[in-house]
Every structure is written in structure tokens, then in C-alpha cells.
Design an enzyme around this catalytic site. Structure first.
Site, mmCIF file in Angstrom:
data_model
loop_
_atom_site.group_PDB
_atom_site.id
_atom_site.type_symbol
_atom_site.label_atom_id
_atom_site.label_comp_id
_atom_site.label_asym_id
_atom_site.label_seq_id
_atom_site.Cartn_x
_atom_site.Cartn_y
_atom_site.Cartn_z
ATOM 1 N N GLY A 1 -7.467 -14.821 -7.310
ATOM 2 C CA GLY A 1 -8.017 -14.333 -6.050
ATOM 3 C C GLY A 1 -7.129 -14.606 -4.854
ATOM 4 O O GLY A 1 -7.607 -14.632 -3.723
ATOM 5 N N SER B 1 -11.174 -17.936 -22.713
ATOM 6 C CA SER B 1 -10.426 -18.126 -21.473
ATOM 7 C C SER B 1 -10.639 -19.539 -20.963
ATOM 8 O O SER B 1 -11.770 -19.949 -20.715
ATOM 9 C CB SER B 1 -10.891 -17.122 -20.413
ATOM 10 N N ASP C 1 2.422 2.001 -3.099
ATOM 11 C CA ASP C 1 2.514 2.429 -4.510
ATOM 12 C C ASP C 1 1.637 3.648 -4.801
ATOM 13 O O ASP C 1 2.086 4.616 -5.406
ATOM 14 C CB ASP C 1 2.259 1.270 -5.499
ATOM 15 N N HIS D 1 0.834 -1.215 0.000
ATOM 16 C CA HIS D 1 0.000 0.000 0.000
ATOM 17 C C HIS D 1 0.869 1.267 0.000
ATOM 18 O O HIS D 1 0.467 2.306 0.505
ATOM 19 C CB HIS D 1 -0.983 -0.004 1.177
ATOM 20 N N ASP E 1 1.602 -3.782 -9.442
ATOM 21 C CA ASP E 1 1.405 -5.125 -9.988
ATOM 22 C C ASP E 1 1.705 -5.170 -11.480
ATOM 23 O O ASP E 1 2.334 -6.111 -11.980
ATOM 24 C CB ASP E 1 -0.031 -5.598 -9.725
ATOM 25 N N SER F 1 -1.811 -11.164 -8.083
ATOM 26 C CA SER F 1 -1.933 -10.309 -9.270
ATOM 27 C C SER F 1 -2.293 -11.057 -10.542
ATOM 28 O O SER F 1 -1.711 -10.814 -11.603
ATOM 29 C CB SER F 1 -0.642 -9.524 -9.515
HETATM 30 C C1 GAF Z 1 -3.020 -4.488 -4.820
HETATM 31 C C2 GAF Z 1 -2.935 -3.307 -5.774
HETATM 32 F F1 GAF Z 1 -3.323 -3.689 -7.023
HETATM 33 C C3 GAF Z 1 -1.525 -2.724 -5.818
HETATM 34 O O1 GAF Z 1 -1.519 -1.563 -6.606
HETATM 35 C C4 GAF Z 1 -1.014 -2.421 -4.410
HETATM 36 O O2 GAF Z 1 -1.600 -1.242 -3.905
HETATM 37 C C5 GAF Z 1 -1.234 -3.611 -3.480
HETATM 38 O O3 GAF Z 1 -2.574 -4.084 -3.534
HETATM 39 C C6 GAF Z 1 -0.890 -3.287 -2.067
HETATM 40 O O4 GAF Z 1 0.465 -3.041 -1.935
HETATM 41 O O5 GAF Z 1 -2.237 -5.562 -5.275
#
Ligand code: GAF
Length: 405
Positions: A144, A89, A58, A56, A194, A148
């Protein structure tokens, strides 16, 4: 298509009994041939990621240190003479199609297809002449699980379309476009970590990214040479209000930055933290700020240790990051806290939740020889608390998005 944009769907996690058989690259290519009765023009892949540290941070213009998973989303694709993009898919078990008008208006394509249409939308908004194409997608990135899978899908599609259309699109500009697809089309207000990880990571390295300047440093992260492993433990916790809680955390950080008169919380450094906290009235907001500011510092310290090859010494920083997420940012759940505690009890150098939170995965830095013991200790701790069994696997840093065929 129906449904809402969904970054949290979770059929097909690791070790899922219905997991498709065979290498994912072959499944994408074979899927293409069976869906479209022709061979693809090419095959592209983009990985999921584990964030080593920097959570959190970024969207606060701060620092992150992710690395690419070996698990990837693979897109087999070919140009299409017609006017509609068609996408199959394997994971969704369906084929969808959308035209220019759908790709021009966020909300017209929903569900998993939003991540594909979103990429077309973001590229076209940026002025690119996006080729119409047929695509077949397969993936072994767990869905999930906070690894990412959405960014892997966006990045694989973006890389495929950029190559097919010979678009003038430098690598450094791609993460922002993939992020735009997610923010503006799929409706998730994520930061840029991500997509940067999926597009820019390199094997054997973690990606030190300054999310303000977008400067990157490939930091050597040779676990094998150090006799170490990163154990990824999927907490198997049901996701709880992920989207809303994520947006709430982001809003709290942005309002705190505004109250402090700085462009972003990145501008508050640890030496000025106490003074900044003294200017904020709300105790919850103070804790959110403390997490972000101290987390940025932990990233910098982790990078410094990795630069000098002191891998095992990053353990306490990982664990401190988890404590901060648990107590100050309040994004952990009992399953991930249990996994972290059990991993540490079993001798991990450090452990933390990775990703956005409220479930997802925990990573533990362990001696390679101890990985199994740590995994089984976590499983026992889960059983003791009546949680659904976790699944675990070890990872080493893999490659970023690329054409593979
Ligand atoms: C998720 C978000 F997609 C990222 O951008 C980042 O904020 C993350 O949570 C937390 O670090 O993966």
C-alpha cells in the site's frame, strides 16, 4: 474468502514493528515446508518498483522510466496432483485455495488471492495449460505504499507458474498477461508500467518503456558510480479514494483523447499542446492533458540525460513532474507535498511522488552523503505539521523477476 480486491492494504510497511525476521527467500521456502510438509520444486522472485519519472502516462500510450526495487515478493512452489491451487501468504497470515471454476470467473476469489487467481485466469484465457500448484508467498515489498506490491505478486506467481508448466511464454508477452490479471480479475484499471517493471527490469538500469509499442531500452542508472542515491520516503499518508480517483483520471484522459480525435494523449506532443488545449472546453480536463503531455516530454529528456551519464541533472525534471502532479493532475496529498518540499530544502537535486498518487512514496535524488540529512529534515517537517512519521530507505536498481532456486 471474503472482502474486496484490495491494492491498498497496508499492514507491514517498512520498519513495521511486527515485520517478520529473516531473508524473504528463506521465509517463503520455510513457509512452504511448514504448510505442505514437503520441499518446494523451486523458488521465484519478482520486485516492486520505483518509477523514476512518467506518471499516469502508461495508459495514455506514453513513456515511463521505472526501476526495480531490491525488495521482492518470493514464491516457493511445487506442482500439485489435485485439482485446486493452494496458496499460503505470510503477509496475510492465511492459506486459501481455489479451483478451475473460481479461476474462470473474476470475482470468485477476492482480497489478496485475486492477484494469484487472476494470473491463473489470464494465462488460461490466453490458452495456456496452467499447472495446478501449491504456493507459499513471502514479501518485503511494502504494501500500500505505491511501490507495486500487487505487480510483484502477480509477476512472481506468473513466473513460477510459467516455469513449473514449461509454458511457451516469451518475456515480452508476460507484462500484458499480468496486467490482464489485475484489470480483468482483480478489477483495477491500471496501465502496463508496474508489471513491465517487475518482469523486465535489470540491475543497475532504469527501464525506458514505450507503452504503445512496448519497446524497451535498459538505460544505465549507476547511482553509486555518481555518488548519488535515491531516497524513498514512504509518506505514510492514509490512502484516500485511490481506486476511484485513478479510474476518474484515466477516464478524463481517454475522453480528452477522443475529443481531440487522437488514439491516445501520447499523440499530442509538446509543440502541439497549446493548440490541443484550445480545443478543450473544460479547465480540469485541460490540466489533465497538460500533465500527461508535459510528463511524456520530461521522460524523454530524463532518458537523454541518463544516456549521457548526467544523472544529477535530472533533478529539476523530477521536481517539475511533482509540480505537474500536484497542480495539473491533482493526485498529491499534503504529506507527499511536504516530503518533496523538505527534501528540496535539505539539498535534494530533485524530488517527486512516485506511483499512482493520493499517498504512497516520494523519491528524492540526493548525494549519498546527504541521504540521512534529507531523511531527517523530512521527518522534522512532518512533526511540524502533525503528520504520522514517515519511513525512509535508499535503493539502487535491482533485478526483474527470476528463478532464484
Ligand atoms: C499505478 C498503476 F498501476 C500504473 O499502471 C500507473 O498508471 C501508475 O499508477 C501511475 O503512473 O501504479
Amino acid at each position: 474468502m471474503t472482502g474486496t480486491p484490495d491494492t491498498t492494504h497496508r499492514p507491514g510497511t517498512t520498519n513495521h514493528p511486527d515485520r517478520p525476521v529473516g531473508p524473504v527467500t528463506e521465509r517463503a521456502a520455510a513457509g512452504f515446508i511448514s504448510e505442505y510438509a514437503e520441499r518446494p520444486a523451486g523458488v521465484w522472485a519478482a520486485p516492486g518498483r520505483v518509477n523514476l519519472i512518467g506518471e499516469h502516462t502508461d495508459y495514455n500510450d506514453g513513456f515511463v522510466l521505472p526501476f526495480a526495487l531490491p525488495q521482492r515478493t518470493v514464491v516457493a512452489a511445487a506442482p500439485e496432483r489435485g485439482r485446486r491451487w493452494t496458496v499460503w501468504s505470510e503477509q496475510a497470515g492465511e492459506r486459501i485455495s481455489f479451483g478451475r471454476a473460481d479461476a474462470a470467473e473474476p470475482g470468485r476469489v477476492t482480497g489478496w488471492g485475486a492477484y494469484v487467481a487472476g494470473v491463473v485466469w489470464a494465462l488460461r484465457e490466453a490458452g495456456h495449460d496452467v499447472p495446478v500448484a501449491r504456493l507459499a508467498i513471502a514479501s518485503d515489498v511494502p504494501l500500500g505504499a505505491g511501490l507495486s506490491s500487487s505487480a510483484a505478486l502477480e509477476s512472481a506467481v506468473l513466473t513460477a507458474l510459467a516455469d513449473l508448466g514449461e509454458l511457451d511464454l516469451p518475456l515480452a508477452d508476460r507484462p500484458a498477461l499480468a496486467q490482464r490479471a489485475e484489470n480483468g480479475y482483480a478489477g483495477m484499471p491500471c496501465g502496463i508500467m508496474d508489471q513491465s517493471a517487475s518482469l523486465r527490469c535489470q540491475p543497475g538500469h532504469a527501464l525506458f518503456l514505450d507503452c504503445r509499442t512496448l519497446a524497451v531500452e535498459q538505460v544505465p542508472f549507476d547511482l553509486d558510480a555518481a555518488g548519488l542515491a535515491i531516497l524513498v520516503i514512504d509518506s505514510n499518508a492514509p490512502h484516500r479514494h485511490v481506486g476511484g480517483e485513478y479510474a476518474a483520471r484515466r477516464a478524463a484522459c481517454e475522453s480528452a483523447a477522443a475529443a481531440l480525435g487522437v488514439p491516445a494523449l501520447r499523440d499530442v506532443t509538446v509543440d502541439r499542446l497549446d493548440a490541443a488545449l484550445a480545443r478543450l472546453d473544460d479547465e480540469t480536463v485541460r490540466r489533465r492533458v497538460r500533465h500527461v503531455v508535459t510528463e511524456n516530454q520530461r521522460v524523454l529528456e530524463t532518458v537523454e540525460l541518463l544516456r549521457t551519464g548526467r544523472l544529477a541533472e535530472i533533478g529539476p525534471l523530477l521536481t517539475a513532474s511533482h509540480t505537474s502532479m500536484r497542480d495539473d493532475f491533482e493526485i498529491t496529498v499534503p504529506e507527499v507535498d511536504t516530503a518533496v518540499e523538505a527534501a528540496l530544502t535539505a539539498g535534494a537535486y530533485g524530488a517527486r511522488m512516485t506511483g499512482g498518487g493520493f499517498g504512497g512514496c516520494v523519491l528524492a535524488l540526493v548525494d549519498t552523503a546527504a541521504a540521512e540529512t534529507v531523511a531527517s529534515t523530512v521527518t522534522e517537517a512532518y512533526a511540524g505539521r502533525g503528520f504520522r512519521a514517515p519511513s525512509s530507505f535508499t535503493v539502487t536498481p535491482g533485478a526483474g523477476a527470476e528463478r532464484i532456486n
